[in-house]
Design an enzyme around this catalytic site. Sequence first.
Site, PDB file in Angstrom:
ATOM      1  N   ASP A 343       0.895  -1.386  -0.128  1.00 59.95           N
ATOM      2  CA  ASP A 343      -0.030  -0.145   0.084  1.00 59.95           C
ATOM      3  C   ASP A 343       0.738   1.367  -0.051  1.00 59.95           C
ATOM      4  O   ASP A 343       1.952   1.283   0.618  1.00 59.95           O
ATOM      5  CB  ASP A 343      -0.880   0.029   1.164  1.00 59.95           C
ATOM      6  CG  ASP A 343      -1.838   1.076   1.249  1.00 59.95           C
ATOM      7  OD1 ASP A 343      -2.678   1.489   0.633  1.00 59.95           O
ATOM      8  OD2 ASP A 343      -1.535   1.889   2.367  1.00 59.95           O
ATOM      9  N   GLU A 379       1.775  -0.382  -5.018  1.00 59.05           N
ATOM     10  CA  GLU A 379       0.882   0.562  -5.439  1.00 59.05           C
ATOM     11  C   GLU A 379       1.558   1.833  -5.626  1.00 59.05           C
ATOM     12  O   GLU A 379       2.023   2.369  -4.435  1.00 59.05           O
ATOM     13  CB  GLU A 379      -0.272   0.719  -4.268  1.00 59.05           C
ATOM     14  CG  GLU A 379      -1.391   1.829  -4.576  1.00 59.05           C
ATOM     15  CD  GLU A 379      -2.354   2.152  -3.394  1.00 59.05           C
ATOM     16  OE1 GLU A 379      -3.449   2.640  -3.622  1.00 59.05           O
ATOM     17  OE2 GLU A 379      -1.789   2.192  -2.383  1.00 59.05           O
TER      18      GLU A 379
END
Length: 732
Positions: A343, A379
């Site tokens: 993330d 990401e």
Amino acid sequence: METWPGSAYPLGATFDGSGTNFALFSEVAEKIELCLFDDSGVETRVELVEVDAYVWHAYLPLVQPGQRYGYRVYGEYDPKTGKRCNPNKLLLDPYAKATCGDIDWHPALFSYDFGDPLSRNDVDSASHMMMGIVINPFFDWAGDRHPRVPYNDTVIYEAHVKGLTKLHPDVPGDQRGTFAGLAHPSIIEHLKKLGITAIELMPVHQFVQDNTLLDKGLRNYWGYNTIGFFAPQNSYSSTGDRGQQVQEFKGMVRSMHDAGIEVILDVVYNHTAEGNHLGPTISFKGIDNRAYYRLVDDDEQFYMDYTGTGNSFNVRHPHSLQLIMDSLRYWVTEMHVDGFRFDLASTLAREFYDVDKLSTFFELVQQDPIVSQVKLIAEPWDVGPGGYQVGNFPPQWTEWNGKYRDTVRDFWRGEPATLGEFASRITGSADLYEDDGRRPVASINFVTAHDGFTIADLVSYHEKHNDANGENGNDGESNNRSWNSGAEGPTDDPVILALRARQQRNFLATLLLSQGVPMILHGDELGRTQRGNNNTSAQDSEISWMHWDTADLPLSEFVAAVTRLRREHPTFRRKRFFDGRPVKRGEGEPLPDIVWLTPAGVEMEPENWDSSFGRSIGVFLNGNGIQGRDARGQSITDVNFAIFFNAHDDRVDFTLPSAEYSSAWEIVVDTAGAEAGTGPRKAGEVVPVEAKSLVVLRAWIAPEAGVDHSVAASLSSLAGQAATPTVRPEVG
């Protein structure tokens, strides 16, 4: 309590079959107490007197699995200089392998009095804290092995443990929303039928419920608020939170592996649940604030925030980096997971200020013999300056391709001037990944993910409808690149419903037949809707859960058929980028590996890319010579394919290319449902492609003739009847 010196390694609480070793890092501590709690909440404190290289440790021969524990750290408390030690605050072990309970947001969890951030609050927090659990690390893996599916064979399914299983009718009630529910045969069978090879789980590291959400009657559903990087989320356990969650998680992984499905974890190492200078002191802050967090250089009371959550993990400090690497290795070696999706991965590359793909974190991953061998998905953005880094991660990494998502959405909703980029995206985004030696599989292609609309909502809503989130519609992305197909939200209009059905199939077929690695959002194959809500991070409710009872089963069958087509034909999952270019080919030259076609069936020329038919295009994929294996594992040499894309609002007639491409074609996919299975089409014939639809054609090969081995044919031969054997097409 009997105490032995113990060892400084490994960090955390480690049960060896007899007793437990405890080890905690703190460079600022003056004294540390290990706090053990019995079932009545009675606390026993054990001072850690052994210290090696700032690691405080002891071995307790009587401590067994299931023991609850925490730490109290004595040291300087001066928020202005970033020092936040306060022994009145019970602290969670950053290396805890399991946790029990949750925090209740009592003021005692904060080291200051509300209204005065520089004050000191000395109320004991123990009765309001979650605690670490000593676990039994032993588990019968029964010969479990990582499936190690190659990237080009991978189909990822992004899923939420609770959302996927909470309403499934076949999963026992006490297992719904848990790791055990995820391992239920009905869930695994659904994944296998879809052709899924990897399930990517939204955060399962222990996270915290935000008090701001609880005050609104909401919950932290997604889980992007980690506090324990080694502990599986205790609320996802069906059997208890005193270590049972670890065993249950391992059992789930073993079941997935038995089905040939990899398990990838969405991990959040960029920040923690302690927030900024106004947040609680529940772990890292009280242990060694300056080591674990990026502080503002000229005012260490405050935290650098590249994540939008209040703090950023300090990847410049060796012990913070060690924690991340230790955590990654633990989940691979002890929990048997097969990869990670990071993330806001750009934050991990901010060793100083700018995003740096040569940062220490990437160097550590590159040389690590364990972590470097699993799937690593970034990401590739954060909210800091220069944070959008799609295409800029190191060669070992793959990336969520946000440009793919945006371009494919724009194409199918009919936005002008997207044709050239659309062609680039569906062929692997060579412009992003080829220059640094990466392959098409560096692109994790997706149209939807947990953050945003589902595919059903993408074709049903133009605006977000987030009223249930309690933020007056101010949350969530406003530019969704969506189109409601003619009506906002639910409708009974059969024309609009048919268009929405086509559009969902267009998105899913484009995704699954693009070069790169496809990722499907859980429920998209069943028409899951969130009623237009594009930010369900706080919706632990039926808005987010998958409703199996209203599933769009024909859509699910369509997805399964397209994934099977992808699996059986390596043409759609090439290991290298195409060499062909959208330029005119010389007469007599061999067919390149890819040819872009106009609706008239001729090769595209440079000026065609901006012509009036910019919402329709054909592509020829040369499969000759590409080696692969079919669904039965048999070695095959692939055949040629053509795909016609029509994003116009009207039907477009495509002319099949000349016989040098193939003398005849068969239609294997038609998202409008009109032409598939209608028999072979000769080169030069016209194939009508309905408005907002795509057609996939495979080079047609006449069935081989075979000798009739029936009894009747044998008797005829014996009777001396000279005849040509009956010709019948072989089956299979």
